[in-house]
Design an enzyme around this catalytic site. Sequence first.
Site, mmCIF file in Angstrom:
data_model
loop_
_atom_site.group_PDB
_atom_site.id
_atom_site.type_symbol
_atom_site.label_atom_id
_atom_site.label_comp_id
_atom_site.label_asym_id
_atom_site.label_seq_id
_atom_site.Cartn_x
_atom_site.Cartn_y
_atom_site.Cartn_z
ATOM 1 N N ASN A 9 0.877 -1.176 0.000
ATOM 2 C CA ASN A 9 0.000 0.000 0.000
ATOM 3 C C ASN A 9 0.909 1.219 0.000
ATOM 4 O OD1 ASN A 9 -1.766 2.066 0.420
ATOM 5 N ND2 ASN A 9 -2.370 1.444 2.500
ATOM 6 N N LYS A 11 0.137 4.249 -0.313
ATOM 7 C CA LYS A 11 -0.479 5.479 0.221
ATOM 8 C C LYS A 11 -0.185 6.645 -0.746
ATOM 9 C CE LYS A 11 -0.180 3.381 4.728
ATOM 10 N NZ LYS A 11 -0.057 3.520 6.172
ATOM 11 N N HIS A 95 -9.487 1.365 4.901
ATOM 12 C CA HIS A 95 -8.211 1.564 5.599
ATOM 13 C C HIS A 95 -8.424 2.524 6.774
ATOM 14 C CE1 HIS A 95 -4.094 2.729 6.448
ATOM 15 N NE2 HIS A 95 -3.739 1.624 5.842
ATOM 16 N N GLU A 97 -6.792 4.909 7.825
ATOM 17 C CA GLU A 97 -6.580 6.331 7.504
ATOM 18 C C GLU A 97 -7.828 6.926 6.856
ATOM 19 O OE1 GLU A 97 -2.923 5.713 5.384
ATOM 20 O OE2 GLU A 97 -1.987 5.133 7.285
ATOM 21 N N GLU A 167 -5.187 -4.495 10.711
ATOM 22 C CA GLU A 167 -4.150 -3.472 10.898
ATOM 23 C C GLU A 167 -4.426 -2.704 12.187
ATOM 24 O OE1 GLU A 167 -2.188 -2.340 6.936
ATOM 25 O OE2 GLU A 167 -3.965 -1.121 7.094
ATOM 26 N N GLY A 173 2.785 2.662 10.763
ATOM 27 C CA GLY A 173 3.729 3.756 10.573
ATOM 28 C C GLY A 173 4.464 4.147 11.847
ATOM 29 N N SER A 212 3.708 -1.783 10.305
ATOM 30 C CA SER A 212 5.159 -1.873 10.476
ATOM 31 C C SER A 212 5.737 -3.244 10.109
ATOM 32 C CB SER A 212 5.557 -1.461 11.894
ATOM 33 O OG SER A 212 5.145 -0.118 12.148
#
Length: 251
Positions: A9, A11, A95, A97, A167, A173, A212
């Site tokens: 991904n 992003k 996701h 985010e 996730e 991250g 991560s």
Amino acid sequence: MRRPILAANWKMHKTAEEARAFADAFLPRVADADDVDIVIAPPFTALESLAWTLRGSSVALAAQNVHPEEKGAFTGEIAPGMLQALGCRYTIVGHSERRALFGEDDAFVARKAAALLARDIRPIVCVGETLEQREADRTFDVVRGQLEGSLASVPKARAEQVVVAYEPVWAIGTGRTATPETAQEVHAFIRETLVRLFGEAADSVRIQYGGSVKPDNVDALMAQADIDGALVGGASLDPEAFARIARFETP
Ligand code: 13P
């Protein structure tokens, strides 16, 4: 046996030109990886160039998002049919985010998943708890609610085409990966929930871990019984690192 699926991904990283350069460096490194599915989700603007570069390889193209409607007055949005026309075989939905920064809820994610399946694109449906939810012992409740809500429009007969990505938000991250045991505990819970929703088909649904994932922790994660793949952010931007992840080694 579930076929492992390792997905990048990207992003909001890489132009069309940079995506092509990545593929030129990456493809020779995974040319003989024929026992895994490898997927790359670039930004929309790099889908077409990457589609050309990946042609003839076994690496699949994916989008990072989609709108559930096929056309209409939705300024700035992209329809499932447009992704299908570009050769996308997977698309990430829900996701964290998008949930946190763009206010997407389970009902909206469910519409996206159904719209993708109608175009024969496999949704990668993301779920995961925040640190606050984990510390309040709400991980299972949160993940159960997200699965029930986001998969509400998936018929049993299509369940096998869905990929679930677990996730944990606190691991994205941050360099703070869930331990293989912590991840497996939630993956096993996800599998149980899928059995309740889809019966026997749940056994064929692939569940990815994301947060991560790096070359030095992928092997231990992939050794877990219910971890069938990884959804990789930061480390997938580097062709050598993502190739090592795609070619994970389990004992
Ligand atoms: P990182 O691998 O950068 O933690 O990102 C994970 C992720 O969000 C993949 O979708």
